[in-house]
Design a protein around this motif. Structure first.
Motif, PDB file in Angstrom:
ATOM      1  N   LYS A  16      -4.350  -3.996   3.750  1.00  0.00           N
ATOM      2  CA  LYS A  16      -4.982  -5.167   3.131  1.00  0.00           C
ATOM      3  C   LYS A  16      -5.775  -5.204   3.736  1.00  0.00           C
ATOM      4  O   LYS A  16      -6.446  -5.640   4.779  1.00  0.00           O
ATOM      5  N   ARG A  17      -6.596  -5.735   3.237  1.00  0.00           N
ATOM      6  CA  ARG A  17      -8.829  -5.593   3.589  1.00  0.00           C
ATOM      7  C   ARG A  17      -9.348  -5.787   2.347  1.00  0.00           C
ATOM      8  O   ARG A  17      -9.090  -4.676   0.892  1.00  0.00           O
ATOM      9  N   TYR A  18     -10.063  -6.910   2.181  1.00  0.00           N
ATOM     10  CA  TYR A  18     -11.497  -6.702   1.218  1.00  0.00           C
ATOM     11  C   TYR A  18     -10.945  -7.126  -0.826  1.00  0.00           C
ATOM     12  O   TYR A  18     -11.672  -6.444  -1.031  1.00  0.00           O
ATOM     13  N   GLY A  19      -9.624  -7.351  -0.218  1.00  0.00           N
ATOM     14  CA  GLY A  19      -9.263  -7.793  -1.743  1.00  0.00           C
ATOM     15  C   GLY A  19      -8.668  -6.434  -2.555  1.00  0.00           C
ATOM     16  O   GLY A  19      -7.969  -6.273  -3.469  1.00  0.00           O
ATOM     17  N   ILE A  20      -8.139  -5.860  -1.265  1.00  0.00           N
ATOM     18  CA  ILE A  20      -7.320  -4.500  -1.902  1.00  0.00           C
ATOM     19  C   ILE A  20      -6.127  -4.001  -0.799  1.00  0.00           C
ATOM     20  O   ILE A  20      -6.270  -4.722  -0.146  1.00  0.00           O
ATOM     21  N   ALA A  21      -5.016  -3.569  -1.685  1.00  0.00           N
ATOM     22  CA  ALA A  21      -3.956  -3.433  -1.121  1.00  0.00           C
ATOM     23  C   ALA A  21      -3.247  -1.976  -1.378  1.00  0.00           C
ATOM     24  O   ALA A  21      -3.423  -2.091  -2.284  1.00  0.00           O
ATOM     25  N   CYS A  22      -2.544  -2.065  -0.375  1.00  0.00           N
ATOM     26  CA  CYS A  22      -2.154  -0.589  -0.573  1.00  0.00           C
ATOM     27  C   CYS A  22      -0.539   0.027   0.163  1.00  0.00           C
ATOM     28  O   CYS A  22      -0.395  -1.156   1.007  1.00  0.00           O
ATOM     29  N   THR A  23      -0.003   0.634  -0.789  1.00  0.00           N
ATOM     30  CA  THR A  23       1.320   0.938  -0.398  1.00  0.00           C
ATOM     31  C   THR A  23       1.337   2.834   0.114  1.00  0.00           C
ATOM     32  O   THR A  23       1.133   3.181  -0.739  1.00  0.00           O
ATOM     33  N   LEU A  24       1.952   2.414   1.209  1.00  0.00           N
ATOM     34  CA  LEU A  24       2.142   3.882   1.444  1.00  0.00           C
ATOM     35  C   LEU A  24       3.841   4.415   1.398  1.00  0.00           C
ATOM     36  O   LEU A  24       4.747   3.705   1.833  1.00  0.00           O
ATOM     37  N   ALA A  25       3.536   5.339   1.219  1.00  0.00           N
ATOM     38  CA  ALA A  25       4.720   6.557   1.047  1.00  0.00           C
ATOM     39  C   ALA A  25       4.727   7.525   2.664  1.00  0.00           C
ATOM     40  O   ALA A  25       3.661   7.198   3.230  1.00  0.00           O
ATOM     41  N   ALA A  26       5.674   8.241   2.525  1.00  0.00           N
ATOM     42  CA  ALA A  26       5.447   9.585   3.999  1.00  0.00           C
ATOM     43  C   ALA A  26       4.429  10.376   3.066  1.00  0.00           C
ATOM     44  O   ALA A  26       3.222  10.194   4.055  1.00  0.00           O
ATOM     45  N   SER A  27       4.212  10.693   2.263  1.00  0.00           N
ATOM     46  CA  SER A  27       3.121  11.422   2.212  1.00  0.00           C
ATOM     47  C   SER A  27       1.930  11.575   0.974  1.00  0.00           C
ATOM     48  O   SER A  27       0.792  11.305  -0.217  1.00  0.00           O
ATOM     49  N   SER A  28       1.585   9.670   0.220  1.00  0.00           N
ATOM     50  CA  SER A  28       1.103   9.174  -0.479  1.00  0.00           C
ATOM     51  C   SER A  28       1.126   7.434  -0.336  1.00  0.00           C
ATOM     52  O   SER A  28       1.129   7.253   0.597  1.00  0.00           O
ATOM     53  N   VAL A  29      -0.210   7.478  -1.399  1.00  0.00           N
ATOM     54  CA  VAL A  29      -1.266   6.000  -1.094  1.00  0.00           C
ATOM     55  C   VAL A  29      -1.883   5.901  -2.152  1.00  0.00           C
ATOM     56  O   VAL A  29      -1.801   6.190  -2.839  1.00  0.00           O
ATOM     57  N   ARG A  30      -0.447   4.480  -2.208  1.00  0.00           N
ATOM     58  CA  ARG A  30      -1.007   4.061  -3.687  1.00  0.00           C
ATOM     59  C   ARG A  30      -1.693   2.049  -3.776  1.00  0.00           C
ATOM     60  O   ARG A  30      -1.369   1.497  -2.743  1.00  0.00           O
ATOM     61  N   CYS A  31      -3.427   2.501  -4.143  1.00  0.00           N
ATOM     62  CA  CYS A  31      -3.722   1.037  -3.635  1.00  0.00           C
ATOM     63  C   CYS A  31      -4.628   0.621  -5.257  1.00  0.00           C
ATOM     64  O   CYS A  31      -4.633   0.886  -5.618  1.00  0.00           O
ATOM     65  N   THR A  32      -4.303  -0.954  -4.916  1.00  0.00           N
ATOM     66  CA  THR A  32      -5.018  -1.838  -6.540  1.00  0.00           C
ATOM     67  C   THR A  32      -5.742  -3.522  -5.744  1.00  0.00           C
ATOM     68  O   THR A  32      -5.295  -3.150  -4.285  1.00  0.00           O
ATOM     69  N   ASN A  33      -7.255  -3.529  -6.500  1.00  0.00           N
ATOM     70  CA  ASN A  33      -7.898  -4.399  -5.843  1.00  0.00           C
ATOM     71  C   ASN A  33      -6.934  -5.545  -6.550  1.00  0.00           C
ATOM     72  O   ASN A  33      -6.302  -5.408  -7.832  1.00  0.00           O
ATOM     73  N   GLY A  34      -7.495  -6.754  -6.565  1.00  0.00           N
ATOM     74  CA  GLY A  34      -7.361  -7.963  -7.344  1.00  0.00           C
ATOM     75  C   GLY A  34      -6.954  -8.582  -9.298  1.00  0.00           C
ATOM     76  O   GLY A  34      -6.418  -8.772  -9.266  1.00  0.00           O
TER      77      GLY A  34
END
Length: 151
Positions: A118-136
């Motif tokens: 989390k940083r700058y109003g953006i949050a990411c969730t990590l899996a072993a080989s992928s990333v999912r990110c969203t903003n507010g």
């Protein structure tokens, strides 16, 4: 007495794992290094003035991620990246950029599956080989090797 000592020891062992579950690192990657992300200095977005709450439109720090095999945009010079900015104007977009746009050349911190960033109003969730990110405002992306979805 032995039981409470055992519980205390178990709690101490669990603390480091909990501390690694969330990160604010400047650059990070998945455990498999399939996805690498970093903060860029200038991504389109909207931020609110802290004093008045009025929108300030312009470029603000945002997030940029890369993975092998994601599509290349029609225009641009460089490597394909997905960028996400803040606020309503901060829609995820595919761009051709350079890693020189990252604010730091520090080696990425490897985050375990299930970790969050989390940083700058953006949050990411990590899996072993992928990333999912969203903003507010709910804009975001999911990226892995050869796959990219923007929403």
């Amino acid at each position: 007495m032995k039981r409470s000592a055992l519980l205390a020891a178990a709690a101490l062992v669990a603390l480091p794992a909990a501390a690694e579950a969330s990160s604010h690192a400047v650059n990070f990657e998945t455990k498999t290094a399939d996805v690498v992300c970093g903060i860029v200095a200038s991504v389109p977005g909207t931020k609110l003035d802290p004093g008045m709450g009025a929108p300030l439109n312009g470029d603000y720090p945002g997030l940029q991620c890369s993975a092998a095999g994601i599509p290349k945009p029609k225009h641009g010079i460089g490597d394909p990246f997905v960028q996400l900015g803040q606020g309503r104007a901060g829609r995820a977009r595919l761009v051709d950029e350079s890693q020189d746009d990252l604010i730091s050349s520090a080696n990425p911190v490897t985050l375990a599956a299930g970790s969050t960033w989390k940083r700058y109003g953006i949050a990411c969730t990590l899996a072993a080989s992928s990333v999912r990110c969203t903003n507010g405002t709910g804009h975001g992306f999911k990226v892995s090797t050869g796959r990219l979805s923007l929403f």
